[in-house]
Design a protein around this motif. Structure first.
Motif, PDB file in Angstrom:
ATOM      1  N   UNK A  21       0.835  -1.206   0.000  1.00  0.00           N
ATOM      2  CA  UNK A  21       0.000   0.000   0.000  1.00  0.00           C
ATOM      3  C   UNK A  21       0.866   1.251   0.000  1.00  0.00           C
ATOM      4  N   UNK A  22       1.939   1.241   0.803  1.00  0.00           N
ATOM      5  CA  UNK A  22       2.808   2.418   0.884  1.00  0.00           C
ATOM      6  C   UNK A  22       3.469   2.714  -0.453  1.00  0.00           C
ATOM      7  N   UNK A  23       3.945   1.683  -1.137  1.00  0.00           N
ATOM      8  CA  UNK A  23       4.591   1.911  -2.439  1.00  0.00           C
ATOM      9  C   UNK A  23       3.568   2.331  -3.494  1.00  0.00           C
ATOM     10  N   UNK A  24       2.331   1.850  -3.380  1.00  0.00           N
ATOM     11  CA  UNK A  24       1.288   2.307  -4.304  1.00  0.00           C
ATOM     12  C   UNK A  24       1.016   3.793  -4.102  1.00  0.00           C
ATOM     13  N   UNK A  25       1.007   4.241  -2.852  1.00  0.00           N
ATOM     14  CA  UNK A  25       0.848   5.672  -2.575  1.00  0.00           C
ATOM     15  C   UNK A  25       2.024   6.454  -3.159  1.00  0.00           C
ATOM     16  N   UNK A  26       3.237   5.937  -2.980  1.00  0.00           N
ATOM     17  CA  UNK A  26       4.425   6.604  -3.524  1.00  0.00           C
ATOM     18  C   UNK A  26       4.344   6.715  -5.040  1.00  0.00           C
ATOM     19  N   UNK A  27       3.892   5.645  -5.698  1.00  0.00           N
ATOM     20  CA  UNK A  27       3.758   5.661  -7.155  1.00  0.00           C
ATOM     21  C   UNK A  27       2.754   6.730  -7.589  1.00  0.00           C
ATOM     22  N   UNK A  28       1.614   6.801  -6.918  1.00  0.00           N
ATOM     23  CA  UNK A  28       0.602   7.801  -7.272  1.00  0.00           C
ATOM     24  C   UNK A  28       1.101   9.217  -6.994  1.00  0.00           C
ATOM     25  N   UNK A  29       1.853   9.392  -5.904  1.00  0.00           N
ATOM     26  CA  UNK A  29       2.445  10.706  -5.623  1.00  0.00           C
ATOM     27  C   UNK A  29       3.361  11.124  -6.768  1.00  0.00           C
ATOM     28  N   UNK A  30       4.159  10.178  -7.260  1.00  0.00           N
ATOM     29  CA  UNK A  30       5.038  10.477  -8.387  1.00  0.00           C
ATOM     30  C   UNK A  30       4.267  10.836  -9.642  1.00  0.00           C
TER      31      UNK A  30
END
Length: 730
Positions: free
Chosen positions: A212-221
């Motif tokens: 979930x955290x990396x999915x948030x990071x991807x969307x932030x990018x």
């Protein structure tokens, strides 16, 4: 003695010369003023003209090399890098900041609800790419407490804690996404069973916190890169100082609440959404009897040590050495050693990193975050995308102004966006600039982006060899380090009084944003804060400022709300800002109130009306926007207020919008109007026999009299100190 400097007594006795404010010209009405100074209407720029100007100023000077260098700044600064002058400083600064990254990264990784090593990954992988694409040399990128607490919300919402899962792990399929369980494991009682045959009850998705955290990071990018290509860097102005202050303090309350359970050693299930803080404290109070006293003692000792070093000993050491004392790293080393020697985890029940998971050795393999999570966490990624960019840009511009270089807001969006996209493949949180690390990075001698490269390489050594050494580290120590760093943030709650004194509207925005973040959630609070800030700005921009000027004893025209003025029968009302249909009624009512006229009892045109003041000078020269409805206010005053001597102050463009039906005389400044009205009143007074002889020059408005007329017309000033001379302003 010649050229002797003035003594202190002489300086104290020195009196500044009094200066008299003068128009420097004859008193003129607006038509004469426009003719004398050759008023010319500026032609409006056509679309074709604007395209030509854009081509002339931008496209004609386009250079492919400069464009590539702007996208990849390292190609510009690396060939010019001064190895002899800057290399040693960058190495020292990079090593110093890397030491800070270790404890902060582990603590903020824990704060986000993921493994502590994820914080170290965040200080390595995104920073590598940012050192190539970024332009803020003195800003330390990596983990940040506010961003971690914002990421924790979707992590706690969409991830599954194996310990709290109602489905036994043995009944789940090997897939980390789909879990098909037997009905017997989900039934609460015997009545729930239909038969003994295994049937598929439901297909439920389960994700690990790091997914979930990396999915948030991807969307932030994705959000930051898209905004960068759309040249939307200017949107950072939406986060005002008031909003950032309230947001930081409110997020700090969330951070504090999330660490209380680690400080006390109490088991509390993760909660998110509106009211989560209240529910967490209720559960903590309910389970307070299960607190671990060794954990509490260790937390208090760590907190006291960090605060003592940072507040008392640290400032004294800073006077002797420019490098900060590694308080947090030293505490981690000491407590890790103690925990290993006396087995705090096994013998005393103190929760350590071993209870969270193993710190892997080496570099993680690149893995794409689950694509099906992207639409679920996209809205949750908006807040950290905006906040991380705005905080970093604010720090970057502060250091850029100090050291004399430029920071491109759009390039920063691209640099941070691509860095977050790259980091999402390597188990990273969204990166952001940290004020505490940035200040240390600057003080340690940072000269260029090479400092970030050195810091990342130092952390690579930690990931390759030193990671397992931190396994016995007590979790409560990381929580105490976080609380120690929150002290300065929580002290900003006193800012509310400062903003309230500056403007009650700003104070209300601060309070509303803070309460929304604390009582609802960080994401909702940020949206509420931005909306309230925008509405407050629109209100202040849409509502015109109205000042009423009166004459003082010294014949100076000042604001009647703040200065003592006399009743001379003349009032000046200045309107600043837009005058259009939405504010028409409020301006009209304010004028009527100043004249002593009830809006429902307008004077009868057939009878002589009585007003507080016989002459009203309405100054609209500072009106920024005047529509048809706003312009009709002048004709309404002339039609509905008979017997009122209305004088207007406006610009030539405003006069053209008012039309030809205006009977009031128009002047370029209110000083012209005041002098003319005063001279006319003096002439009327002379006609009544109060003054024997008076001569009025219509071009210069110089009045000569032997009694009260001279006293009335002299020394009319609009600024400066009162002067005792009797020369009128002409």
């Amino acid at each position: 003695m010649e050229n002797d400097p003035l003594t202190v007594d002489q300086i104290c006795l020195y009196e500044k010369p009094r200066r008299k404010a003068e128009l420097g010209r004859d008193v003129l009405n607006l038509d004469d003023f426009s003719k004398k100074f050759h008023f010319q209407r500026r032609p409006s720029n056509s679309c074709k003209h604007r395209l030509k100007e854009y081509y002339k100023n931008t496209l004609s000077h386009f250079s492919l090399l400069e464009w590539i260098t702007s996208l990849v700044p390292i190609l510009g600064w690396l060939p010019k890098y001064n190895v002899k002058a800057d290399l040693v400083n960058d190495i020292v600064a990079g090593f110093t900041v890397a030491i800070m990254h270790i404890p902060q990264g582990m603590a903020y990784g824990l704060l986000a609800g993921v493994d502590p090593v994820v914080g170290i990954y965040t200080a390595f992988f995104p920073v590598l790419l940012y050192s190539i694409l970024g332009t803020m040399a003195h800003v330390s990128m990596g983990t940040f407490a506010v961003i971690s607490i914002m990421v924790f919300a979707p992590v706690s919402q969409f991830s599954t804690d194996p310990e709290s899962s109602p489905v036994p792990l043995q009944a789940s399929l090997p897939s980390p996404v789909l879990n098909i369980s037997l009905s017997g494991f989900l039934a609460d009682s015997a009545e729930d069973y239909q038969d003994d045959s295994p049937t598929i009850v439901a297909a439920q998705e389960f994700y690990t916190p790091i997914q979930v955290a990396t999915a948030v990071t991807f969307c932030v990018g994705i959000i930051q890169v898209s905004a960068g290509f759309c040249r939307m860097g200017f949107l950072s102005v939406l986060l005002t100082d008031t909003l950032i202050s309230a947001f930081t303090v409110g997020a700090g309350i969330h951070v504090l609440t999330s660490q209380i359970k680690h400080i006390l050693g109490v088991r509390v299930a993760g909660k998110s959404g509106p009211g989560s803080i209240v529910r967490i404290y209720i559960e903590i109070v309910t389970n307070i009897l299960s607190a671990n006293y060794i954990t509490i003692l260790l937390s208090l000792c760590t907190l006291a040590f960090c605060l003592t070093m940072d507040r008392i000993i640290g400032p004294k050491l800073k006077q002797k050495c420019r490098f900060p004392f590694p308080t947090q790293l030293l505490m981690i080393i000491i407590t890790t050693t103690i925990s290993k020697l006396i087995n705090l985890r096994e013998d005393y029940g103190v929760r350590t990193i071993d209870d969270i998971g193993q710190i892997p050795v080496g570099v993680p393999e690149p893995v794409l975050p689950p694509p099906e999570l992207f639409p679920k966490v996209f809205l949750s990624a908006l807040a950290p995308a905006v906040v991380s960019y705005s905080i970093g840009l604010g720090l970057g511009k502060m250091f850029a102004a100090k050291h004399g270089y430029e920071v491109s807001s759009n390039q920063e969006l691209l640099a941070q966006g691509f860095s977050n996209l790259f980091g999402s493949f390597f188990n990273c949180l969204p990166m952001a600039g940290s004020l505490s690390r940035s200040v240390v990075q600057e003080a340690s001698g940072c000269r260029s982006m090479f400092t970030s490269l050195v810091s990342a390489l130092c952390l690579l050594v930690v990931m390759l060899a030193l990671g397992p050494l931190f396994q016995p580290l007590p979790v409560c120590v990381l929580a105490a380090i976080i609380l120690a760093s929150l002290v300065n943030i929580l002290k900003k709650v006193a800012d509310v009084s400062k903003y309230w004194e500056q403007s009650r509207i700003e104070g209300c925005v601060w309070i509303l944003t803070f309460l929304s973040i604390v009582l609802l959630s960080v994401d909702i609070g940020l949206v509420v804060g931005i909306m309230s800030s925008v509405l407050a700005t629109l209100y202040k921009a849409a509502a015109p400022q109205i000042r009423v000027l009166g004459r003082t004893k010294e014949n100076v025209w000042l604001d009647v709300s703040t200065y003592s003025t006399e009743d001379t029968g003349v009032r000046v009302i200045q309107v600043s800002g837009p005058l259009y249909f939405m504010v028409y009624e409020s301006v009209r009512l304010r004028i009527l109130d100043e004249l002593g006229v009830h809006p429902n009892k307008l004077p009868d045109p057939s009878q002589a009306a009585k007003y507080k003041y016989n002459t009203l000078i309405l100054d609209i020269s500072s009106v920024s926007y005047l529509d048809t409805k706003g312009g009709s206010l002048i004709s309404w005053l002339e039609a509905k207020l008979p017997g009122l001597n209305l004088v207007l102050v406006a610009t030539p463009l405003q006069k053209s919008r008012l039309g030809d039906g205006i009977e009031a005389e128009i002047f370029p400044t209110y000083i012209d109007a005041v002098l003319t009205v005063t001279a006319a009143n003096n002439l009327q007074t002379q006609g009544n026999g109060d003054v024997t002889t008076t001569t009025i020059n219509t071009t210069s408005t110089t009045t000569t009299s032997t009694t009260e007329a001279e006293e009335t017309d002299k020394d009319v000033r609009y600024s400066g100190q009162y002067d005792n001379t009797n020369n009128p302003i002409v």
